[in-house]
Scaffold this motif. Structure first.
Motif, mmCIF file in Angstrom:
data_model
loop_
_atom_site.group_PDB
_atom_site.id
_atom_site.type_symbol
_atom_site.label_atom_id
_atom_site.label_comp_id
_atom_site.label_asym_id
_atom_site.label_seq_id
_atom_site.Cartn_x
_atom_site.Cartn_y
_atom_site.Cartn_z
ATOM 1 N N ASN A 1 1.947 -0.179 -8.046
ATOM 2 C CA ASN A 1 2.902 -1.022 -7.406
ATOM 3 C C ASN A 1 2.420 -0.964 -5.800
ATOM 4 O O ASN A 1 2.811 -0.121 -5.454
ATOM 5 C CB ASN A 1 4.391 -0.581 -7.815
ATOM 6 C CG ASN A 1 4.794 -1.130 -9.063
ATOM 7 O OD1 ASN A 1 3.982 -1.720 -9.786
ATOM 8 N ND2 ASN A 1 5.802 -0.445 -9.606
ATOM 9 N N LEU A 2 2.362 -2.262 -5.358
ATOM 10 C CA LEU A 2 2.529 -2.215 -3.903
ATOM 11 C C LEU A 2 3.863 -3.030 -3.325
ATOM 12 O O LEU A 2 4.628 -3.767 -4.076
ATOM 13 C CB LEU A 2 1.462 -3.570 -3.698
ATOM 14 C CG LEU A 2 0.001 -3.258 -4.122
ATOM 15 C CD1 LEU A 2 -0.901 -4.585 -3.542
ATOM 16 C CD2 LEU A 2 -0.424 -2.193 -3.744
ATOM 17 N N ILE A 3 4.208 -2.275 -2.247
ATOM 18 C CA ILE A 3 5.699 -2.500 -1.674
ATOM 19 C C ILE A 3 5.117 -3.074 -0.212
ATOM 20 O O ILE A 3 4.487 -2.605 0.435
ATOM 21 C CB ILE A 3 6.435 -1.290 -1.367
ATOM 22 C CG1 ILE A 3 6.586 -0.494 -2.646
ATOM 23 C CG2 ILE A 3 7.619 -1.515 -0.593
ATOM 24 C CD1 ILE A 3 5.642 0.560 -3.227
ATOM 25 N N ILE A 4 5.332 -4.507 -0.236
ATOM 26 C CA ILE A 4 4.997 -5.391 0.963
ATOM 27 C C ILE A 4 6.318 -5.706 1.531
ATOM 28 O O ILE A 4 7.223 -6.144 1.013
ATOM 29 C CB ILE A 4 4.294 -6.586 0.320
ATOM 30 C CG1 ILE A 4 2.808 -6.012 -0.493
ATOM 31 C CG2 ILE A 4 3.672 -7.377 1.389
ATOM 32 C CD1 ILE A 4 2.400 -7.271 -1.115
ATOM 33 N N SER A 5 6.113 -5.612 2.832
ATOM 34 C CA SER A 5 7.596 -5.830 3.709
ATOM 35 C C SER A 5 7.576 -7.307 4.027
ATOM 36 O O SER A 5 6.651 -8.188 3.763
ATOM 37 C CB SER A 5 7.567 -5.026 5.031
ATOM 38 O OG SER A 5 6.589 -5.851 6.320
ATOM 39 N N ASP A 6 8.856 -7.932 4.352
ATOM 40 C CA ASP A 6 9.076 -9.221 4.837
ATOM 41 C C ASP A 6 8.010 -9.597 5.920
ATOM 42 O O ASP A 6 8.308 -10.911 6.541
ATOM 43 C CB ASP A 6 10.304 -9.398 4.910
ATOM 44 C CG ASP A 6 11.105 -8.768 6.109
ATOM 45 O OD1 ASP A 6 10.427 -7.737 6.768
ATOM 46 O OD2 ASP A 6 12.392 -8.870 6.033
ATOM 47 N N LYS A 7 7.515 -8.801 6.507
ATOM 48 C CA LYS A 7 6.392 -8.885 7.700
ATOM 49 C C LYS A 7 5.148 -8.897 7.354
ATOM 50 O O LYS A 7 4.304 -8.983 8.271
ATOM 51 C CB LYS A 7 6.666 -7.870 8.853
ATOM 52 C CG LYS A 7 8.192 -7.822 9.636
ATOM 53 C CD LYS A 7 8.418 -6.822 10.781
ATOM 54 C CE LYS A 7 9.646 -6.985 11.390
ATOM 55 N NZ LYS A 7 10.783 -7.233 10.832
ATOM 56 N N GLY A 8 5.073 -8.891 6.018
ATOM 57 C CA GLY A 8 3.726 -9.080 5.650
ATOM 58 C C GLY A 8 2.921 -7.661 5.677
ATOM 59 O O GLY A 8 1.481 -7.671 5.523
ATOM 60 N N GLU A 9 3.615 -6.405 5.797
ATOM 61 C CA GLU A 9 2.845 -5.223 5.907
ATOM 62 C C GLU A 9 2.763 -4.480 4.622
ATOM 63 O O GLU A 9 3.940 -4.539 3.906
ATOM 64 C CB GLU A 9 3.324 -4.499 7.046
ATOM 65 C CG GLU A 9 3.252 -5.053 8.502
ATOM 66 C CD GLU A 9 4.142 -4.499 9.504
ATOM 67 O OE1 GLU A 9 4.947 -3.625 9.088
ATOM 68 O OE2 GLU A 9 4.007 -4.666 10.599
ATOM 69 N N LEU A 10 1.566 -3.639 4.310
ATOM 70 C CA LEU A 10 1.796 -3.094 3.139
ATOM 71 C C LEU A 10 2.488 -1.612 3.589
ATOM 72 O O LEU A 10 2.171 -0.696 4.225
ATOM 73 C CB LEU A 10 0.444 -2.539 2.743
ATOM 74 C CG LEU A 10 0.349 -1.512 1.295
ATOM 75 C CD1 LEU A 10 0.936 -2.226 0.231
ATOM 76 C CD2 LEU A 10 -0.913 -1.097 1.323
#
Length: 320
Positions: free
Chosen positions: A117-126
């Motif tokens: 599972n990838l967790i991607i922030s609302d700033k587009g960062e992994l």
């Protein structure tokens, strides 16, 4: 004390474009734009959504299904692959946090795959990735288990978030490890599993696990589950002509939301494709903890001592 946020969340129930990374990522980006336009600040996608679940492990014998392992590997990703960049760019453009499952290739060991599972922030960062600790049952023919280094809670813009994939939501110690790190938002993603024993109601099993975690931890659980498309059925009919009846079995999926009391809130889906939404207020996690706070006053840490090895496991360690 961190701010207790209020926000809208979306959960997706649909199928990938089978064995097509680029098309599946494009589908995911379209969904991110849609949920963002509807006000969602977090969206959960299914387990290994990019871009295939190894159903052949369940409906073919290991020798018959072996050839598809190579195909799956060739249609899997490294987390820094250019094919995944649109996901990060879309998350940034939409200001939306994203949790999405992928088949991840090990960056060093050829032929090794993880259910990640990838967790991607609302700033587009992994922000991070979680590798499923123990592949379930027939899945052991495909995936290598992850390690404790990915049992983390992430300080996202909507709150402290953790995730587990499918059956590992049954693992009490893994769940407690996330709770003890302050998790208040939990993403549990699954695949539709109509190939389970006939006495097993998958949709109810998913809800039971989610309700247990929400009630025990006094947090919100967001569940996302994939479906089996006509495309997938036709793909497998070439190998197993009688698979259609199996794949069309009802009560094989559940997508929805559970509150800190373990109750279903918002909209939910069973079997059908779609996107559902719920409004979450993290202050609702507070009062229930007065009754049962298993990471605080409602425990006995002088009696219980959970130790977690959070070091990455390597095939070799060099020592001078």
């Amino acid at each position: 004390m961190r701010e207790m946020k209020k926000f809208k969340v979306a959960a997706v129930q649909t199928s990938p474009v089978f064995f097509n990374v680029e098309a599946t990522v494009e589908k995911a980006c379209k969904i991110i734009r849609e949920v963002s336009s509807n006000g969602a600040k977090l969206v959960a996608f299914p387990e290994v959504f990019v871009c295939a679940y190894p159903y052949w492990n369940w409906i073919l014998n290991p020798v018959q299904g072996s050839k598809w392992f190579k195909e799956l590997y060739l249609n899997s990703v490294f987390v820094d692959d250019k094919e995944l960049r649109p996901l990060f760019e879309t998350a940034r453009e939409c200001g939306c946090n994203v949790v999405i499952g992928v088949n991840e290739k090990d960056p060093i060991k050829a032929g090794v795959l993880y259910n990640t599972n990838l967790i991607i922030s609302d700033k587009g960062e992994l922000m991070g990735k979680h590798r499923k600790l123990v592949p379930t049952w027939a899945e052991k023919l495909t995936w290598t288990g992850g390690d404790g280094s990915s049992l983390k809670v992430y300080d996202t813009s909507v709150g402290p978030l953790g995730t587990l994939a499918c059956g590992e939501n049954t693992n009490t110690l893994a769940r407690f490890t996330l709770l003890a790190q302050g998790e208040l938002v939990h993403i549990a993603n699954y695949i539709g599993l109509p190939v389970a024993p006939t006495t097993y109601n998958m949709s109810e099993a998913i809800k039971i696990r989610a309700a247990a975690h929400s009630f025990e931890g006094k947090l919100f659980t967001i569940v996302s589950c994939s479906t089996i498309s006509e495309e997938i059925i036709q793909f497998f009919e070439k190998e197993a002509p009688d698979c259609r009846e199996l794949f069309e079995r009802k009560n094989s999926t559940f997508t929805g939301f559970l509150d800190p009391n373990g109750q279903v809130i918002g909209d939910s889906l069973i079997d059908d494709d779609g996107i559902v939404y719920a409004d979450i207020d993290l202050t609702e996690c507070i009062q229930p903890k007065q009754m049962h706070d298993i990471i605080g006053h409602y425990n006995r840490f002088d009696i219980f001592d959970l130790r977690v090895n959070n070091k990455p496991i390597k095939a070799i360690n060099f020592k001078e």
